[in-house]
Design an enzyme around this catalytic site. Structure first.
Site, PDB file in Angstrom:
ATOM      1  N   GLY A   1     -34.296  23.905  20.905  1.00  0.00           N
ATOM      2  CA  GLY A   1     -33.474  23.820  19.703  1.00  0.00           C
ATOM      3  C   GLY A   1     -32.376  24.872  19.821  1.00  0.00           C
ATOM      4  O   GLY A   1     -32.651  26.023  20.187  1.00  0.00           O
ATOM      5  N   ALA A   2     -31.139  24.457  19.477  1.00  0.00           N
ATOM      6  CA  ALA A   2     -29.981  25.302  19.792  1.00  0.00           C
ATOM      7  C   ALA A   2     -30.089  26.736  19.264  1.00  0.00           C
ATOM      8  O   ALA A   2     -29.877  27.699  20.006  1.00  0.00           O
ATOM      9  CB  ALA A   2     -28.724  24.623  19.257  1.00  0.00           C
TER      10      ALA A   2
ATOM     11  N   GLN B   1     -39.766  15.092  20.300  1.00  0.00           N
ATOM     12  CA  GLN B   1     -39.593  16.224  19.365  1.00  0.00           C
ATOM     13  C   GLN B   1     -39.726  15.778  17.908  1.00  0.00           C
ATOM     14  O   GLN B   1     -40.140  16.555  17.055  1.00  0.00           O
ATOM     15  CB  GLN B   1     -38.217  16.896  19.568  1.00  0.00           C
ATOM     16  CG  GLN B   1     -38.096  17.683  20.850  1.00  0.00           C
ATOM     17  CD  GLN B   1     -37.464  16.860  21.953  1.00  0.00           C
ATOM     18  OE1 GLN B   1     -37.636  15.644  22.016  1.00  0.00           O
ATOM     19  NE2 GLN B   1     -36.743  17.509  22.834  1.00  0.00           N
TER      20      GLN B   1
ATOM     21  N   ASP C   1     -26.315  20.522  19.322  1.00  0.00           N
ATOM     22  CA  ASP C   1     -26.439  21.567  20.332  1.00  0.00           C
ATOM     23  C   ASP C   1     -25.092  22.178  20.660  1.00  0.00           C
ATOM     24  O   ASP C   1     -25.015  23.330  21.084  1.00  0.00           O
ATOM     25  CB  ASP C   1     -27.090  20.984  21.583  1.00  0.00           C
ATOM     26  CG  ASP C   1     -28.475  20.490  21.229  1.00  0.00           C
ATOM     27  OD1 ASP C   1     -29.414  21.291  21.265  1.00  0.00           O
ATOM     28  OD2 ASP C   1     -28.611  19.313  20.833  1.00  0.00           O
TER      29      ASP C   1
ATOM     30  N   ASN D   1     -25.716  16.068  20.773  1.00  0.00           N
ATOM     31  CA  ASN D   1     -27.061  16.227  20.212  1.00  0.00           C
ATOM     32  C   ASN D   1     -28.032  15.456  21.101  1.00  0.00           C
ATOM     33  O   ASN D   1     -27.639  14.797  22.081  1.00  0.00           O
ATOM     34  CB  ASN D   1     -27.104  15.722  18.762  1.00  0.00           C
ATOM     35  CG  ASN D   1     -28.351  16.201  18.035  1.00  0.00           C
ATOM     36  OD1 ASN D   1     -28.725  17.371  18.131  1.00  0.00           O
ATOM     37  ND2 ASN D   1     -29.021  15.312  17.327  1.00  0.00           N
ATOM     38  N   LYS D   2     -29.295  15.551  20.747  1.00  0.00           N
ATOM     39  CA  LYS D   2     -30.362  14.933  21.547  1.00  0.00           C
ATOM     40  C   LYS D   2     -30.045  13.480  21.878  1.00  0.00           C
ATOM     41  O   LYS D   2     -29.520  12.745  21.040  1.00  0.00           O
ATOM     42  CB  LYS D   2     -31.666  15.053  20.766  1.00  0.00           C
ATOM     43  CG  LYS D   2     -32.896  14.517  21.408  1.00  0.00           C
ATOM     44  CD  LYS D   2     -33.139  14.988  22.821  1.00  0.00           C
ATOM     45  CE  LYS D   2     -33.203  16.492  22.969  1.00  0.00           C
ATOM     46  NZ  LYS D   2     -33.215  16.898  24.405  1.00  0.00           N
TER      47      LYS D   2
END
Ligand code: MRU
Length: 346
Positions: free
Chosen positions: A52-53, A188, A229, A239-240
């Site tokens: 996680g960022a 996640q 991120d 992002n993911k």
């Protein structure tokens, strides 16, 4: 944040040791991982003990501080440490931002390096709390919210980014329901977001990644909130992996698509999303899954055809045009307003 009724931080320093919640074991086992030196902290980031960022950023800041504590008078040592920390995960902007700040402080004194690392973690928590307060205003009572990956308090210090407005809405007495995308390949959403939501007593359901568009077509999703991120200066959002297709579906069904991230996640030096490095992770994350066996011991099993290869890009970039607004700690902005924010910040 509360775990089984006890207060925890996402990451903290005890003496020279960085303490982290071991995210690879969740939701099956809750364990604290102790990184005794900067190399252990690097390993924790690259093996996703911490992910996680914001959490990566805070850990990277502490790792840089550890290098100064270990051998701060040897410039070669801290330079090597810096490179190793920066090589752990290439996409998260907060990692580079934190390392730079602690490195600069450490050149002045070791004590300042440690203070700076603490400050980064504290600022991250304060920013995410603010994101929660601002984002809460966008959430109507009775909302059904879809989220992707985990951008809760495991991912950003103590409050989370995308989940911070959800927690604020829930605590203020609004009825909210969360659809947590499972988020293949590492899960996640299914593992971490669902676990967090359960700890916070927020009603939710895990959905298969490919169920989002269907639920949207049925009018079951009122809004999406995801984390990020790295955000480019033009408002493109990394992002993911899987976020992009959710944003496309949300636009098709006219559903607001919000990104929640502190300003520290915006990379003003990155003109557009094409400049954001996308991490490629090990194919095994796609080919295998890990879960507890009958005795509760974590076991890795193959869930795909033996002999096949896999590709595993960890992030995608959602073009600014698909983003309704970005909820930051400094206000809620349309993606094309980031340029003005940059001028103000400099
Ligand atoms: O690879 P991960 O788990 O570190 O992925 C990063 C993320 O946590 C997500 O992309 C998240 O949605 C935004 S960062 C809180």
């Amino acid at each position: 944040m509360k775990v089984e009724g006890r207060d925890y931080q996402t990451v903290w320093l005890e003496g020279d040791t960085v303490c982290l919640i071991e995210q690879n074991l969740l939701p099956f086992e809750f364990k604290i991982f102790r990184a005794a030196n900067y190399r252990d902290s690097c390993m924790a980031i690259s093996s996703m003990v911490v992910r996680g960022a914001g959490a990566i950023g805070a850990t990277a800041g502490y790792a840089m501080a550890q290098a100064f504590l270990e051998n701060g008078n040897d410039r070669g040592y801290v330079e090597t440490a810096r490179q190793q920390i920066e090589n752990t995960r290439p996409t998260a902007q907060n990692l580079f931002y934190a390392v730079e700040r602690v490195y600069k402080a450490g050149l002045l004194s070791i004590e300042l390096a440690v203070n700076e690392a603490h400050q980064i973690a504290d600022e991250d928590a304060a920013s995410c709390k603010k994101i929660g307060e601002l984002g809460n205003d966008l959430i109507a009572d009775g909302s059904n919210i879809e989220t992707h990956c985990n951008a809760g308090w495991l991912a950003f210090v103590d409050y989370g980014s995308a989940l911070s407005p959800v927690y604020a809405a829930h605590r203020s007495g609004k009825q909210v329901f969360v659809y947590a995308d499972e988020t293949r390949p590492r899960g996640q959403g299914a593992r971490l977001t669902a676990w967090e939501l359960r700890n916070e007593n927020v009603p939710h359901a895990i959905i298969a990644d490919n169920a989002g568009a269907h639920l949207m077509s049925q009018g079951k999703v009122d809004m999406m909130i995801v984390g990020s991120d790295r955000i480019a200066a033009n408002g493109d959002v990394a992002n993911k992996i899987g976020t992009l297709e959710k944003a496309i579906a949300a636009r098709h069904y006219d559903i607001p698509f919000y990104v929640a991230a502190p300003v520290s996640t915006i990379d003003f030096d990155c003109a557009s999303g094409t400049d954001i490095p996308i991490e490629q992770r090990h194919p095994d994350e796609v080919l295998y899954q890990t879960g507890p066996d009958a005795e509760g011991k974590l076991e890795k099993i193959r869930v795909s055809s033996p002999g096949s290869e896999a590709l595993n890009p960890a992030f995608d970039v959602t073009p600014a045009g698909l983003v309704t607004a970005i909820i930051t700690d400094q206000g809620i902005f349309k993606p094309d307003q980031l340029a003005a924010l940059n001028k103000q910040a400099r």
